[in-house]
Design a protein around this motif. Sequence first.
Motif, mmCIF file in Angstrom:
data_model
loop_
_atom_site.group_PDB
_atom_site.id
_atom_site.type_symbol
_atom_site.label_atom_id
_atom_site.label_comp_id
_atom_site.label_asym_id
_atom_site.label_seq_id
_atom_site.Cartn_x
_atom_site.Cartn_y
_atom_site.Cartn_z
ATOM 1 N N GLU A 1 12.685 -6.007 -12.360
ATOM 2 C CA GLU A 1 13.300 -5.682 -11.077
ATOM 3 C C GLU A 1 12.302 -5.654 -9.919
ATOM 4 O OE1 GLU A 1 15.413 -2.029 -11.512
ATOM 5 O OE2 GLU A 1 17.068 -2.944 -12.633
ATOM 6 N N ILE A 2 11.035 -5.907 -10.210
ATOM 7 C CA ILE A 2 10.038 -5.871 -9.142
ATOM 8 C C ILE A 2 10.219 -7.110 -8.253
ATOM 9 C CG2 ILE A 2 7.584 -5.813 -8.578
ATOM 10 C CD1 ILE A 2 7.090 -4.534 -11.307
ATOM 11 N N PRO A 3 10.444 -6.933 -6.941
ATOM 12 C CA PRO A 3 10.634 -8.079 -6.050
ATOM 13 C C PRO A 3 9.313 -8.790 -5.781
ATOM 14 C CG PRO A 3 10.587 -6.052 -4.783
ATOM 15 C CD PRO A 3 10.532 -5.641 -6.232
ATOM 16 N N PRO A 4 9.357 -9.991 -5.217
ATOM 17 C CA PRO A 4 8.123 -10.740 -4.960
ATOM 18 C C PRO A 4 7.094 -9.952 -4.155
ATOM 19 C CG PRO A 4 10.016 -12.161 -4.672
ATOM 20 C CD PRO A 4 10.564 -10.781 -4.884
ATOM 21 N N GLU A 5 7.561 -9.185 -3.155
ATOM 22 C CA GLU A 5 6.611 -8.417 -2.348
ATOM 23 C C GLU A 5 5.974 -7.296 -3.179
ATOM 24 O OE1 GLU A 5 10.815 -6.941 -1.201
ATOM 25 O OE2 GLU A 5 9.825 -8.839 -1.719
ATOM 26 N N GLY A 6 6.740 -6.757 -4.163
ATOM 27 C CA GLY A 6 6.192 -5.745 -5.050
ATOM 28 C C GLY A 6 5.129 -6.323 -5.965
ATOM 29 N N LEU A 7 5.389 -7.537 -6.471
ATOM 30 C CA LEU A 7 4.394 -8.208 -7.310
ATOM 31 C C LEU A 7 3.123 -8.493 -6.518
ATOM 32 C CD1 LEU A 7 6.732 -10.729 -9.182
ATOM 33 C CD2 LEU A 7 5.666 -8.659 -10.128
ATOM 34 N N ALA A 8 3.304 -8.846 -5.237
ATOM 35 C CA ALA A 8 2.142 -9.102 -4.383
ATOM 36 C C ALA A 8 1.340 -7.820 -4.174
ATOM 37 C CB ALA A 8 2.603 -9.674 -3.049
ATOM 38 N N ASP A 9 2.043 -6.712 -3.953
ATOM 39 C CA ASP A 9 1.357 -5.423 -3.787
ATOM 40 C C ASP A 9 0.573 -5.052 -5.053
ATOM 41 O OD1 ASP A 9 2.462 -5.223 -1.282
ATOM 42 O OD2 ASP A 9 3.993 -3.751 -1.831
ATOM 43 N N LEU A 10 1.190 -5.255 -6.213
ATOM 44 C CA LEU A 10 0.525 -4.926 -7.473
ATOM 45 C C LEU A 10 -0.716 -5.783 -7.680
ATOM 46 C CD1 LEU A 10 3.656 -4.504 -9.749
ATOM 47 C CD2 LEU A 10 1.890 -2.767 -9.424
ATOM 48 N N SER A 11 -0.603 -7.055 -7.338
ATOM 49 C CA SER A 11 -1.738 -7.963 -7.501
ATOM 50 C C SER A 11 -2.877 -7.607 -6.560
ATOM 51 C CB SER A 11 -1.281 -9.406 -7.269
ATOM 52 O OG SER A 11 -2.368 -10.296 -7.354
ATOM 53 N N ARG A 12 -2.503 -7.256 -5.323
ATOM 54 C CA ARG A 12 -3.514 -6.982 -4.296
ATOM 55 C C ARG A 12 -4.082 -5.566 -4.396
ATOM 56 N NH1 ARG A 12 -0.393 -7.582 -0.326
ATOM 57 N NH2 ARG A 12 -0.040 -5.355 0.049
ATOM 58 N N ASP A 13 -3.192 -4.576 -4.543
ATOM 59 C CA ASP A 13 -3.589 -3.177 -4.445
ATOM 60 C C ASP A 13 -3.534 -2.413 -5.775
ATOM 61 O OD1 ASP A 13 -3.687 -3.632 -1.646
ATOM 62 O OD2 ASP A 13 -1.543 -3.187 -1.487
ATOM 63 N N GLY A 14 -2.903 -3.008 -6.772
ATOM 64 C CA GLY A 14 -2.755 -2.313 -8.044
ATOM 65 C C GLY A 14 -1.650 -1.282 -8.056
ATOM 66 N N VAL A 15 -0.853 -1.242 -6.973
ATOM 67 C CA VAL A 15 0.245 -0.269 -6.896
ATOM 68 C C VAL A 15 1.356 -0.813 -6.007
ATOM 69 C CG1 VAL A 15 -0.791 0.961 -4.936
ATOM 70 C CG2 VAL A 15 0.820 2.164 -6.436
ATOM 71 N N TRP A 16 2.594 -0.482 -6.377
ATOM 72 C CA TRP A 16 3.778 -0.837 -5.579
ATOM 73 C C TRP A 16 4.584 0.434 -5.372
ATOM 74 C CZ3 TRP A 16 8.888 -1.859 -8.237
ATOM 75 C CH2 TRP A 16 9.907 -2.128 -7.318
ATOM 76 N N MET A 17 4.989 0.680 -4.128
ATOM 77 C CA MET A 17 5.820 1.845 -3.823
ATOM 78 C C MET A 17 7.278 1.452 -4.040
ATOM 79 S SD MET A 17 3.607 4.125 -3.284
ATOM 80 C CE MET A 17 4.715 5.460 -2.777
ATOM 81 N N ARG A 18 7.841 1.930 -5.140
ATOM 82 C CA ARG A 18 9.206 1.548 -5.538
ATOM 83 C C ARG A 18 10.232 2.435 -4.837
ATOM 84 N NH1 ARG A 18 13.189 2.579 -9.664
ATOM 85 N NH2 ARG A 18 13.945 0.637 -10.623
ATOM 86 N N PRO A 19 11.203 1.854 -4.155
ATOM 87 C CA PRO A 19 12.268 2.655 -3.554
ATOM 88 C C PRO A 19 13.045 3.414 -4.628
ATOM 89 C CG PRO A 19 12.278 0.404 -2.695
ATOM 90 C CD PRO A 19 11.352 0.416 -3.870
ATOM 91 N N SER A 20 13.550 4.581 -4.274
ATOM 92 C CA SER A 20 14.265 5.404 -5.242
ATOM 93 C C SER A 20 15.583 5.894 -4.682
ATOM 94 C CB SER A 20 13.408 6.617 -5.637
ATOM 95 O OG SER A 20 14.151 7.536 -6.398
ATOM 96 N N ALA A 21 16.605 5.908 -5.543
ATOM 97 C CA ALA A 21 17.907 6.441 -5.153
ATOM 98 C C ALA A 21 17.892 7.964 -5.155
ATOM 99 C CB ALA A 21 18.984 5.937 -6.105
ATOM 100 N N TYR A 22 16.818 8.563 -5.689
ATOM 101 C CA TYR A 22 16.761 10.021 -5.838
ATOM 102 C C TYR A 22 15.826 10.707 -4.828
ATOM 103 C CZ TYR A 22 18.778 8.620 -10.302
ATOM 104 O OH TYR A 22 19.573 8.057 -11.281
ATOM 105 N N GLY A 23 15.195 9.916 -3.933
ATOM 106 C CA GLY A 23 14.276 10.532 -2.975
ATOM 107 C C GLY A 23 13.334 9.509 -2.374
#
Length: 247
Positions: free
Chosen positions: A138-160
Amino acid sequence: MSEESGHLERGGYRLAWKRVAGQGPTVVWLGGFMSDMAGTKAQALADWAQAAGRAYVRFDYFGHGVSDGEFREGTISRWREDALAVLDQLTDGETVLVGSSMGGWIACLVAMARPERIKALALIAPAPDFTEKLMRPEIPPEGLADLSRDGVWMRPSAYGEPYPITRDLLEDGARWSILEAQEIPVEAPVRILQGGVDPDVPWSHALQLANGLKAADVVFTLIKDGDHRLSRPQDLARLIQAVEELS
């Protein structure tokens, strides 16, 4: 029975725990990803244990609740080791593991590591292999880019607020995959409660776990209108009934 609380020293950090003294086997609560021991299900079991005179332990993993640590530094390996430390140092004799969501995965890993200590498992919306099977796809392309570049992706949450998913979490989680095994070496009786409208863990995912377990005594209960949390009064009653049966 009153509930005592304390901290378990874990090589540079402390795990917070609460414990009810009582008759065994000890029921051990294993919470979900980003959840804590103050949640509705964990508290309902504490209330039951106090009323029934049953032994019960709940705790917060590293980076969760009131335990030490930064959440983004957590991995399945670390949380598995936390659970094993609680089992080894805070309980004696047989235990019944109660795992919710990610805690269902941790419960299976603990049962595989300490089979002689496990009487049974009660799993609520169990999410084994969720990092590879449920999260990574479920990681979108921009999330994969963040993981590759920064080692972390800020995932949106339905709970907060959005929360961090790290490359370390994903890579480490892959090492603990159990669903692809020909047989998952858990032989203790297992009860699985799964919501039919769970947006986070599809019922088919939990059923795959049930089918893969080596145990012969496995009961899968689909609560057709149930969500992921399964924290309604009727859901809590089913959970306590399952724990009492397994105990």
